[in-house]
Design an enzyme around this catalytic site. Structure first.
Site, short mmCIF file in Angstrom:
data_model
loop_
_atom_site.label_atom_id
_atom_site.label_comp_id
_atom_site.label_asym_id
_atom_site.label_seq_id
_atom_site.Cartn_x
_atom_site.Cartn_y
_atom_site.Cartn_z
N ARG A 1 0.84 -1.20 0.00
CA ARG A 1 0.00 0.00 0.00
C ARG A 1 0.87 1.25 0.00
O ARG A 1 1.92 1.32 0.65
CB ARG A 1 -0.88 -0.01 1.25
CG ARG A 1 -1.90 1.14 1.35
CD ARG A 1 -2.93 1.07 0.27
NE ARG A 1 -4.11 1.87 0.60
CZ ARG A 1 -5.00 2.28 -0.29
NH1 ARG A 1 -4.84 1.98 -1.58
NH2 ARG A 1 -6.06 2.98 0.06
N THR B 1 -8.91 0.16 -9.46
CA THR B 1 -8.25 -1.10 -9.18
C THR B 1 -8.44 -2.19 -10.23
O THR B 1 -9.22 -2.07 -11.16
CB THR B 1 -8.61 -1.69 -7.79
OG1 THR B 1 -9.96 -2.10 -7.80
CG2 THR B 1 -8.39 -0.70 -6.69
N GLY C 1 -13.38 -1.87 -7.85
CA GLY C 1 -14.67 -1.23 -7.68
C GLY C 1 -14.79 -0.27 -6.52
O GLY C 1 -15.89 0.01 -6.06
N GLY C 2 -13.66 0.24 -5.99
CA GLY C 2 -13.75 1.17 -4.87
C GLY C 2 -14.38 0.50 -3.66
O GLY C 2 -14.19 -0.69 -3.41
N SER D 1 -8.15 1.12 2.79
CA SER D 1 -8.50 0.59 1.48
C SER D 1 -9.72 -0.30 1.59
O SER D 1 -10.06 -0.80 2.67
CB SER D 1 -7.33 -0.21 0.92
OG SER D 1 -7.70 -0.91 -0.25
N SER D 2 -10.38 -0.53 0.46
CA SER D 2 -11.47 -1.50 0.37
C SER D 2 -11.04 -2.77 -0.36
O SER D 2 -11.85 -3.69 -0.52
CB SER D 2 -12.67 -0.90 -0.37
OG SER D 2 -13.17 0.22 0.31
N THR E 1 -3.84 -1.31 -7.60
CA THR E 1 -4.58 -0.07 -7.87
C THR E 1 -3.68 1.14 -8.08
O THR E 1 -2.55 1.18 -7.59
CB THR E 1 -5.53 0.21 -6.69
OG1 THR E 1 -6.33 1.36 -6.97
CG2 THR E 1 -4.75 0.46 -5.40
#
Length: 609
Positions: A124, A420, A515-516, A492-493, A438
């Site tokens: 990340r 992403t 997809g966020g 993050s998702s 992403t």
């Protein structure tokens, strides 16, 4: 083996690329282990919905968001490479052919299973040392408009994808690092056909045109997006990847490539960022303990914070487990109205907890001292009591109190999350991975960096820092857990997920999606469809989507009967239709081998032997 040797193995339609063509000295090829052959693949249409058959394989499988990327991973696996080897090849090709979604200028989470242990590799992005909690506030102390913040130097986090992949390769790679870059370099030098999805993404994008380098590379002199089928070469990216292939992640984080990135971020004409050469050089990819949660007959393993994916998915599924069993969760091949109602209500509750508690664990303590408190059966049973016949409605859900709270945080307001790509791979030895990668929004910060090469093209820089809360405090002055802080990783998702049989410990599935924030809903529903309803991977990925982040409910446009929306609106969901373009990839273990699915909403495919 050095990169020059690996370069000579690259093959274009069966014709070996000569040393003379590459400008490299001739070296021996006695130890050839991987010879890349660029395939004659034209990516299928990616806009709208294209039915796909699903793919059965016997020995291994790789699923990725673009056929050229999938094929690169496939060729690596056929050459005896590991799942990690294949993921590296896939990611480098995605940087080229799907630049709007991921790349070396961004970050990634990788879940890996080596036959005995599961590891979470964290690549990340991080906030620069000079970043402060007021990063996205204007002169009046109010948050910037999202796109004004995203398309700027302010939004660029220190990238981590390359360094994370190198860490994973050091532990689980079989083929030499340099060889894994041959597919992307070949395609960058020789060119690839612009896909329908890349063309339509460029056509719908405005801010990239404002970047002198990006606008000149991806648009014509008249400002038109590159046409579908246009043969696009990227010499700058080829040169950058050569450096990384030969010198490893050091080439990305120091020297001319890092200097160029810093120059572009700090030199943004409107809103310069603060990334320094020290930030680049000192970035560290991490190994984290995964979160593994028992659910039905399975053990579901996902990424811990700073990802909110696994915790929120398992809160949704765990809360639903405490509701009375449905006689018919699926009606006429689709989730029933009652199932959707429960799914959306459980999502509201889970997202309320997500907005208050989850952030970078190096900066935020979990409630009660452990993230597991958010998944305790007694706690989820208590949360399930809030789900009634009528919806709690937009903004009706409130955070719960998991564990004994020692720290109080404010709830983060909703703000956009995008982007992403996802990769799922299981190799011939049974090693598996799920990797979500992403640059955040489509085309990231809308800045194209050439690595100091001076050549056309390059790679896009992320806008990952906009995943932080723009507001550091609520109206009462209480800090928000996911606020900007120096060196911090934004929440993050992303939800890369590996699933095991609880009784045998056998790996049975790898899945995930872009997809966020909706990644969480897409992945959760796919898990239920594959593992509870008995659908195969392709059937599960074809089901329609519905999501809520706590406010109104959104249903995938054109996929629902009006009666379904009417029934849910009668229950107070304020449902409406919109495009919900997931990019799910999934591989499931079968008695014969594997069965893989690729999202019909994008251009991905599955390959394997």
């Amino acid at each position: 083996m050095d990169y020059q040797t690996a370069s000579l193995r690259r093959n274009w339609l069966g014709i070996v690329v000569s040393a003379t063509m590459l400008g490299l000295p001739l070296v021996a090829l006695a130890d050839v282990t991987f010879e890349y052959s660029a395939p004659a693949i034209e990516p299928e249409q990616a806009s709208g919905y294209t039915e796909k058959p699903g793919w059965a394989t016997e020995r291994f499988a790789v699923a990725a968001a673009n056929p050229l990327a999938t094929d690169a991973g496939y060729q690596v696996l056929r050459a005896g490479g590991s799942a990690v080897d294949a993921a590296i090849a896939v990611q480098m090709v995605l940087t080229l052919v799907e630049p709007q979604s991921s790349g070396i200028g961004g970050g990634a989470f990788l879940m890996h299973y080596d036959g005995s242990d599961v590891t979470a590799f964290d690549g990340r992005e991080t906030a620069p040392r000079a970043a402060s909690e007021s990063l996205f506030l204007n002169g009046d102390g109010e948050p910037l408009e999202f796109m004004d913040a995203a398309a700027s130097g302010l939004s660029v986090g220190v990238p981590g994808t390359v360094r994370m992949l190198e860490l994973a390769h050091d532990e689980h790679g079989k083929l030499p690092w340099a060889e894994l870059f041959a597919p992307a370099i070949t395609l960058a030098e020789e060119g690839f056909a612009v896909s329908h999805r890349l063309h339509t993404s460029l056509a719908g994008e405005e801010r990239l045109r404002d970047d002198a380098r990006g606008g000149a590379f991806y648009y014509t002199e008249d400002g038109e997006p590159l046409a579908e089928g246009h043969k696009l070469k990227n010499p700058a990216l080829a040169a950058i990847l050569r450096e990384i292939a030969e010198h490893g992640s050091k080439a990305m984080h120091t020297g001319s490539i890092a200097e160029d990135l810093v120059h572009r971020v700090q030199g943004h004409p409107d809103r310069p960022g603060a990334i320094s050469l020290e930030d680049m050089a000192t970035y560290v990819a991490l190994q984290r303990d995964p979160l593994c949660t028992d659910w039905k007959a399975y053990r579901v393993c996902g990424f811990p914070p700073p990802s909110s994916g696994h915790l929120t998915i398992m809160q949704i599924l765990g809360t639903m487990e405490h509701l009375p069993e449905l006689e018919a969760p699926v009606e006429e091949g689709q989730p029933s109205v009652e199932w959707w109602h429960r799914f959306l209500e459980a999502s509201r509750l889970a997202f309320a907890d997500r907005g208050k508690y989850i952030a970078d664990p190096d900066f935020v303590d979990p409630p009660g001292g452990s993230w597991s408190t958010m998944l305790e059966p007694d706690y989820l049973a208590l949360r399930a009591e809030s789900i009634e016949e009528q919806s709690m409605g937009p903004d009706g859900a409130r955070p719960g109190r998991p564990g004994k709270l020692e720290t109080s945080w404010a709830v983060q307001p909703n703000q956009p999350e995008y982007g992403t790509s996802h990769i799922s791979i299981i190799d011939e030895e049974g090693n598996g991975l799920a990797m979500t990668t992403t640059i955040e929004a489509a085309f990231g910060s809308r800045m194209l960096a050439d690595g100091g090469t001076g050549l056309p093209g390059g790679y896009l820089l992320n806008n990952e820092l906009t995943d932080f809360s723009f507001r550091p405090l609520d109206a009462d002055g209480t800090p928000i857990a996911n606020r900007v802080e120096a060196g911090k990783r934004p929440r993050s998702s992303m939800s890369p997920t590996l699933v095991f049989d609880r009784e045998s410990d056998e790996l049975i599935a790898s899945l995930g999606s872009p997809g966020g924030a909706a990644i969480i809903h897409y992945t959760a529903k796919a898990l239920v469809a594959m593992l509870d309803w008995g659908l195969n991977a392709q059937e599960a990925l074809e089901l329609p989507h519905a999501i809520t982040l706590g406010g109104p409910a959104f249903f995938e446009e054109g996929r629902f009967d009006a009666s379904v929306l009417e029934a849910l609106n009668e229950r107070g969901h304020e449902a409406s239709e919109r495009e919900l373009t997931s990019g799910l990839q999934a591989i499931m273990k079968t008695e014969e081998g594997f069965f893989g699915g690729a999202d019909p909403r994008r251009e991905g495919v599955v390959m394997g032997d």
